[in-house]
Write a protein that holds these residues in place. Structure first.
Motif, PDB file in Angstrom:
ATOM      1  N   ILE A 108       0.837  -1.196   0.000  1.00 23.36           N
ATOM      2  CA  ILE A 108       0.000   0.000   0.000  1.00 23.36           C
ATOM      3  C   ILE A 108       0.874   1.249   0.000  1.00 23.36           C
ATOM      4  O   ILE A 108       1.811   1.375   0.798  1.00 23.36           O
ATOM      5  N   GLU A 109       0.536   2.166  -0.925  1.00 27.77           N
ATOM      6  CA  GLU A 109       1.264   3.433  -1.010  1.00 27.77           C
ATOM      7  C   GLU A 109       1.118   4.221   0.291  1.00 27.77           C
ATOM      8  O   GLU A 109       0.026   4.280   0.843  1.00 27.77           O
ATOM      9  N   ALA A 110       2.172   4.829   0.766  1.00 29.43           N
ATOM     10  CA  ALA A 110       3.503   4.863   0.225  1.00 29.43           C
ATOM     11  C   ALA A 110       4.449   3.912   0.979  1.00 29.43           C
ATOM     12  O   ALA A 110       5.380   3.345   0.402  1.00 29.43           O
TER      13      ALA A 110
ATOM     14  N   MET B 100      -0.592  -0.872  -4.629  1.00 31.03           N
ATOM     15  CA  MET B 100      -1.954  -0.360  -4.422  1.00 31.03           C
ATOM     16  C   MET B 100      -1.802   1.148  -4.239  1.00 31.03           C
ATOM     17  O   MET B 100      -1.288   1.599  -3.198  1.00 31.03           O
ATOM     18  N   ARG B 101      -2.260   1.917  -5.229  1.00 36.14           N
ATOM     19  CA  ARG B 101      -1.860   3.319  -5.279  1.00 36.14           C
ATOM     20  C   ARG B 101      -2.988   4.289  -4.998  1.00 36.14           C
ATOM     21  O   ARG B 101      -4.172   3.972  -5.101  1.00 36.14           O
ATOM     22  N   LYS B 102      -2.584   5.499  -4.661  1.00 32.80           N
ATOM     23  CA  LYS B 102      -3.534   6.601  -4.537  1.00 32.80           C
ATOM     24  C   LYS B 102      -4.025   6.963  -5.945  1.00 32.80           C
ATOM     25  O   LYS B 102      -3.394   6.593  -6.937  1.00 32.80           O
ATOM     26  N   PRO B 103      -5.191   7.641  -6.058  1.00 32.15           N
ATOM     27  CA  PRO B 103      -5.810   7.829  -7.379  1.00 32.15           C
ATOM     28  C   PRO B 103      -4.955   8.607  -8.369  1.00 32.15           C
ATOM     29  O   PRO B 103      -4.170   9.460  -7.984  1.00 32.15           O
TER      30      PRO B 103
ATOM     31  N   VAL C 100      -9.465   7.166  -2.195  1.00 33.29           N
ATOM     32  CA  VAL C 100      -9.608   6.121  -3.203  1.00 33.29           C
ATOM     33  C   VAL C 100      -8.274   5.396  -3.354  1.00 33.29           C
ATOM     34  O   VAL C 100      -7.210   6.016  -3.322  1.00 33.29           O
ATOM     35  N   MET C 101      -8.369   4.059  -3.494  1.00 33.07           N
ATOM     36  CA  MET C 101      -7.183   3.242  -3.757  1.00 33.07           C
ATOM     37  C   MET C 101      -7.353   2.575  -5.113  1.00 33.07           C
ATOM     38  O   MET C 101      -8.473   2.176  -5.469  1.00 33.07           O
ATOM     39  N   GLU C 102      -6.266   2.455  -5.863  1.00 34.08           N
ATOM     40  CA  GLU C 102      -6.367   1.880  -7.206  1.00 34.08           C
ATOM     41  C   GLU C 102      -5.331   0.773  -7.421  1.00 34.08           C
ATOM     42  O   GLU C 102      -4.251   0.794  -6.829  1.00 34.08           O
ATOM     43  N   MET C 103      -5.690  -0.132  -8.339  1.00 32.01           N
ATOM     44  CA  MET C 103      -4.807  -1.248  -8.700  1.00 32.01           C
ATOM     45  C   MET C 103      -4.953  -1.489 -10.203  1.00 32.01           C
ATOM     46  O   MET C 103      -6.052  -1.357 -10.751  1.00 32.01           O
TER      47      MET C 103
ATOM     48  N   ALA D   9      -9.766  -1.380   2.496  1.00 31.59           N
ATOM     49  CA  ALA D   9      -9.948  -1.028   1.084  1.00 31.59           C
ATOM     50  C   ALA D   9      -9.097  -1.921   0.192  1.00 31.59           C
ATOM     51  O   ALA D   9      -9.547  -2.373  -0.867  1.00 31.59           O
ATOM     52  N   ALA D  10      -7.869  -2.196   0.626  1.00 32.27           N
ATOM     53  CA  ALA D  10      -6.992  -3.070  -0.168  1.00 32.27           C
ATOM     54  C   ALA D  10      -7.574  -4.477  -0.262  1.00 32.27           C
ATOM     55  O   ALA D  10      -7.566  -5.102  -1.336  1.00 32.27           O
ATOM     56  N   ILE D  11      -8.097  -4.972   0.844  1.00 30.62           N
ATOM     57  CA  ILE D  11      -8.703  -6.315   0.854  1.00 30.62           C
ATOM     58  C   ILE D  11      -9.896  -6.354  -0.107  1.00 30.62           C
ATOM     59  O   ILE D  11     -10.036  -7.283  -0.915  1.00 30.62           O
ATOM     60  N   ARG D  12     -10.754  -5.348  -0.008  1.00 27.72           N
ATOM     61  CA  ARG D  12     -11.949  -5.326  -0.881  1.00 27.72           C
ATOM     62  C   ARG D  12     -11.541  -5.302  -2.349  1.00 27.72           C
ATOM     63  O   ARG D  12     -12.125  -5.998  -3.193  1.00 27.72           O
TER      64      ARG D  12
END
Ligand SMILES: O=P(O)(O)OC[C@H]1O[C@H](OP(=O)(O)OP(=O)(O)O)[C@H](O)[C@@H]1O
Ligand SMILES: Nc1ncnc2[nH]cnc12
Length: 243
Positions: free
Chosen positions: A129-131, A151-154, A174-177, A203-206
């Motif tokens: 997860i960032e950072a 897993m990055r910020k938007p 928001v988290m993005e992949m 959020a990362a798990i979801r």
């Protein structure tokens, strides 16, 4: 090197207030400041007694934690984490892992502790997860033969992404992949430096579970137990070195 960084690199110990069990601690939670009395101030390593028996499903239930043993590498790791009062806002006691990185033994021991736990668990993906999850995730991934997925910020990832909105104390983030970075059925470990409220890890798990990934466990260097992030993770196992 200027005098401030020299002073910090030589004296990265936590302030006494953090070690005082009666001291009130302040944490950043989203955009808010939380003030709590600590329940635990010592460093522990949590070892799952189930880990050696069943590599398909790690467990760090409270029963397993009762069998936890203190690893003698942990106190030194804990001592290298600097606590900075009033950063980034007044009243926040910031847990700064950059001083851990200045100590090669502490950094290596940190990575080794995670690698020892996960090396035989058939992990396909380490999701960082960032950072600060980008600091601990990649060496773990390399050592256990897994791929690393950020897993990055938007609006940071250039390819097609899937996004997951999550709530902070005030507002949302928001988290993005990247689409295609992981495949359904893969076994993932989510890595970050710290769990506070648990919103970020949730959020990362979801995000991973939406595309059919099996999130085996979350791993953090530091847990702020007073913020009850572990509860927010529900049944999802959480492994931490210091709480
Ligand atoms: O459990 P939570 O309450 O969700 O908080 C934990 C998150 O907060 C910190 O990151 P931060 O949001 O400060 O971002 P940064 O690492 O990019 O500075 C930390 O590195 C975790 O990712
Ligand atoms: N107290 C804290 N120190 C460092 N990172 C954090 N993220 C949330 N709370 C934090």
């Amino acid at each position: 090197m200027n005098s401030i960084s020299l002073q910090y690199s030589h004296q990265p110990l936590r302030p006494k207030t953090v070690l005082n069990p009666n001291a009130r601690r302040y944490f950043l939670s989203g955009n808010s400041v939380k003030s709590v009395l600590p329940t635990t101030t010592h460093a522990v390593v949590l070892k799952s007694s189930a880990a050696g028996r069943d590599h398909r499903r790690l467990s760090s239930s409270s029963v397993d934690m009762a069998a936890s043993a203190v690893d003698d590498r942990i106190p030194h790791i804990a001592s290298t984490i600097r606590v900075i009062p009033d950063f980034p806002k007044p009243g926040i006691l910031f847990q700064d892992i950059t001083t851990l990185l200045l100590d090669p033994k502490a950094f290596k021991d940190t990575i080794d502790l995670f690698v020892e736990r996960y090396k035989d668990q058939k992990i396909d993906v380490v999701a960082g997860i960032e950072a600060r999850g980008f600091i601990f995730g990649p060496p773990i991934a390399l050592a256990i033969g897994a791929k690393f997925v950020p897993m990055r910020k938007p609006k940071k990832l250039p390819g097609e992404v899937i996004s997951e909105e999550y709530s902070l104390e005030y507002g949302t983030d928001v988290m993005e992949m990247h689409v295609g970075a992981v495949q359904a059925g893969e076994r993932a470990l989510v890595v970050d430096d710290l769990i506070a409220t648990g919103g970020t890890l949730c959020a990362a798990i979801r995000l991973l579970e939406r595309v059919g990934v099996d999130v085996v466990e979350c791993a953090c260097v530091i847990e702020l137990p007073e913020l009850k992030g572990r509860d927010r993770l529900g049944e999802k196992p959480l492994f931490v070195l210091i709480n």
